[in-house]
Design a protein around this motif. Structure first.
Motif: not given
Lengths: 302, 299
Positions: B130-156
């Protein structure tokens, strides 16, 4: 908005932003007195090599390293004045009290001067000197990134009259200081060429031994304009009347009212006042410090 | 495949990050570079040298904006002021797509300035999309999301990271900035096969690829962008190109930054893989023809 996700993010952020121990590890107890080990285990998984707390600690450490590094780059003069240990105590206290409220790290030090003013013990015995340095360094950062508006042309300047209200260039910052901290920074090799866009930092190379020497100078009240020319930041000393005049204009006073304020306490004779006014306006014109005020929206006049 | 709706149907080659230590070299030598990636937040200022430098760069080079603080995975609404300033910058740079990370980093108006990992839940995927769609609509260009490096994982977490990525990009209908170094770093930190990740990525959504170096510690790997790219990451990159086709590729080098030539040379190693499957005649002559074409395309 999700309460589950929000709750998790609040817990994680709180854990990540909590202060480190003196040995730069995550504290055993959180602010609420509860075990951080247990808190981390509640929402983070361990793996075969790291406990949940150790995984949290990676983020906890990175948070402080990043923010501290940023403040170190932006306020090298404050660090030179206080020494490293006192600077670290100051930064730790400041960042705990004033965590970043901006998407940009450029703004991290925005509240430091005001915060130092209300926490003088942390900078004693060089409280005023450190405060003046922080104000100068923050003004430098602001001047570096501020907008530059079209300045008055010589013809437009000549047509100004007593009722005119002008705008001072957004990149001009006016400081009244108790110490000549501009000299301190210059002694530290503060070359505007070294300022960079990514860190918005003050110059990296500092000569703390010369700072110590200058820091021992007596207080000297100065008036300073921190401004930008050709994308570099400069410091310009102002005489008292010039400072008051510019400050009044910056606050929106008319030229006539600003001139009156500037010379209210002046001992200068009338002819010398006139000469001084002429001289400062010529200088400001060369520097492009005065601009037309923004035109008001016609609808707002109704 | 590489020119798709998520990168504005462009066909960029190998770029590098625009970094301060290289400014002088770039202005003096005017090297031929396919494109530069800028960190958007460094240019969200009202004036001064950063924007002046950017304008000079834009006269000669293509620039793509990469953000570090939009925090698309935040449970709270996006910062409107941030978006407004980003849009101004988008108009200035003419970036054909904009990227930021699949992560969060702020809560209740306090910013960590870190790329904190998401919990891999359906609820988080829904909110992020939902956030990405909002940003994309507002900025009026395609958005690409980047996978991050991570050091922790959540139980949930209810799914793998790659399943989460797929869930988000499908729901948001957005692109992917595939960081193969981040996949490698996370695979080592969380003990999964990086090729399982790579093979599950929807290739048709990959707008851009990041490569970088990292630092090894005793018990984990940290994504530091301060070393050359290691062989296992090049292998992942080769696999990514095999799946996605020649895709705009960017080398990240953000700490202990060597000379411009060294960084660029390291980046250009990507060409070995980018066009490995093509005949010599079909390989774009990146260094001879890209620049003039660029200036025209931007206008």
């Amino acid at each position: 908005m999700s309460t589950n996700l929000l709750d998790l993010q609040r817990r994680m952020a709180s854990a990540v932003m909590q202060p480190l121990t003196r040995s730069l590890t995550t504290r055993r107890l959180g602010d609420d007195g509860q075990s951080n080990t247990r808190a981390a285990e509640q929402f983070l998984k361990p793996n075969s090599r790291l406990t949940a707390l150790e995984r949290l600690q990676i983020y906890n450490q990175q948070y402080w390293y990043r923010l501290f590094g940023c403040m170190e780059e932006d306020f090298p003069g404050v660090q030179a004045v206080l020494g490293r240990a006192a600077f670290e105590r100051l930064m730790r206290a400041y960042l705990e009290a004033c965590p970043s409220a901006s998407y940009s790290l450029h703004n991290l030090g925005a509240r430091l001067p005001e915060w130092m003013r209300t926490h003088p013990k942390l900078t004693a015995p060089r409280t005023r000197l450190a405060l003046d340095m922080a104000r100068l360094e923050w003004a430098h950062i602001e001047a570096f990134n501020a907008a530059e508006l079209p300045a008055f042309t010589p013809q437009a300047m000549a047509a100004l009259h007593a009722d005119t209200r002008v705008r001072v260039q957004p990149h001009v910052r006016l400081l009244q200081l108790a110490y000549p901290v501009d000299e301190l920074l210059l002694h530290m090799g503060n070359d505007a060429d070294d300022h960079c866009a990514t860190s918005n930092s003050a110059a990296a190379a500092r000569k703390s031994h010369s700072v110590r020497r200058v820091a021992n100078q007596r207080p000297q009240r100065i008036h300073l304009a921190v401004h930008r020319q050709q994308f570099q930041v400069y410091y310009k000393r102002l005489v008292a009347e010039e400072f008051v005049l510019l400050t009044a204009l910056h606050h929106g006073e008319s030229l006539g009212a600003a001139l009156e304020a500037a010379f209210a306490k002046s001992r200068l004779s009338e002819p010398r006042r006139a000469a001084q006014v002429q001289a400062v306006f010529q200088t400001w014109m060369k520097l492009g410090w005065l601009c037309p005020q923004e035109k008001k929206n016609s609808r707002s006049k109704r | 495949m590489p020119a798709n709706r998520f990168n504005g149907f462009t066909d960029y080659g190998v770029g590098i990050g625009l970094r301060v230590p290289h400014y002088q070299h770039i202005f003096d030598k005017k090297p031929v570079v396919d494109w530069f990636e800028i960190i958007s937040e460094n240019y969200l200022v009202d004036g001064g040298r950063p924007l002046h430098v950017l304008d000079q760069i834009l006269e000669r080079y293509r620039v793509v904006q990469h953000g570090v603080a939009l925090y698309l995975g935040s449970a709270q609404p996006l910062n409107r002021e941030h978006l407004r300033k980003l849009k101004q910058l988008v108009r200035r740079t003419g970036t054909r797509w904009l990227s930021d990370h699949l992560c969060w980093g702020s809560v209740d108006g306090r910013y960590t300035h870190d790329l904190l990992p998401m919990p891999y839940t359906l609820e988080a995927a829904r909110i992020t999309a939902q956030n990405i769609r909002q940003a994309q609509d507002f900025l009026e260009i395609p958005i690409a999301v980047e996978n991050v490096s991570s050091y922790a994982e959540y139980h949930v977490s209810e799914m793998t990271e790659w399943e989460f990525l797929n869930e988000v990009v499908e729901r948001a209908d957005c692109g992917i900035l595939l960081d193969v170094n981040n996949i490698y770093v996370s695979s080592r930190n969380h003990s999964f096969d990086p090729f399982d990740y790579l093979n599950s990525v929807p290739a048709e959504r990959v707008a851009q690829i990041h490569i970088a170096g990292h630092s090894k510690f005793e018990k984990y790997i940290l994504d530091t962008h301060d070393h050359p790219v290691i062989d296992p990451v090049w292998k992942l990159y080769a696999r990514a190109i095999a799946r996605c086709g020649p895709t705009a590729t960017l080398l990240e080098w953000d700490d202990n930054i060597p000379s411009f030539e060294e960084v660029h040379r390291e980046a250009l190693k990507a060409n070995r893989y980018l066009y490995a499957g093509q005949t010599a005649s079909a390989t774009p002559q990146l260094h001879a023809t890209k620049q003039p074409a660029l200036a025209g395309a931007r206008r």
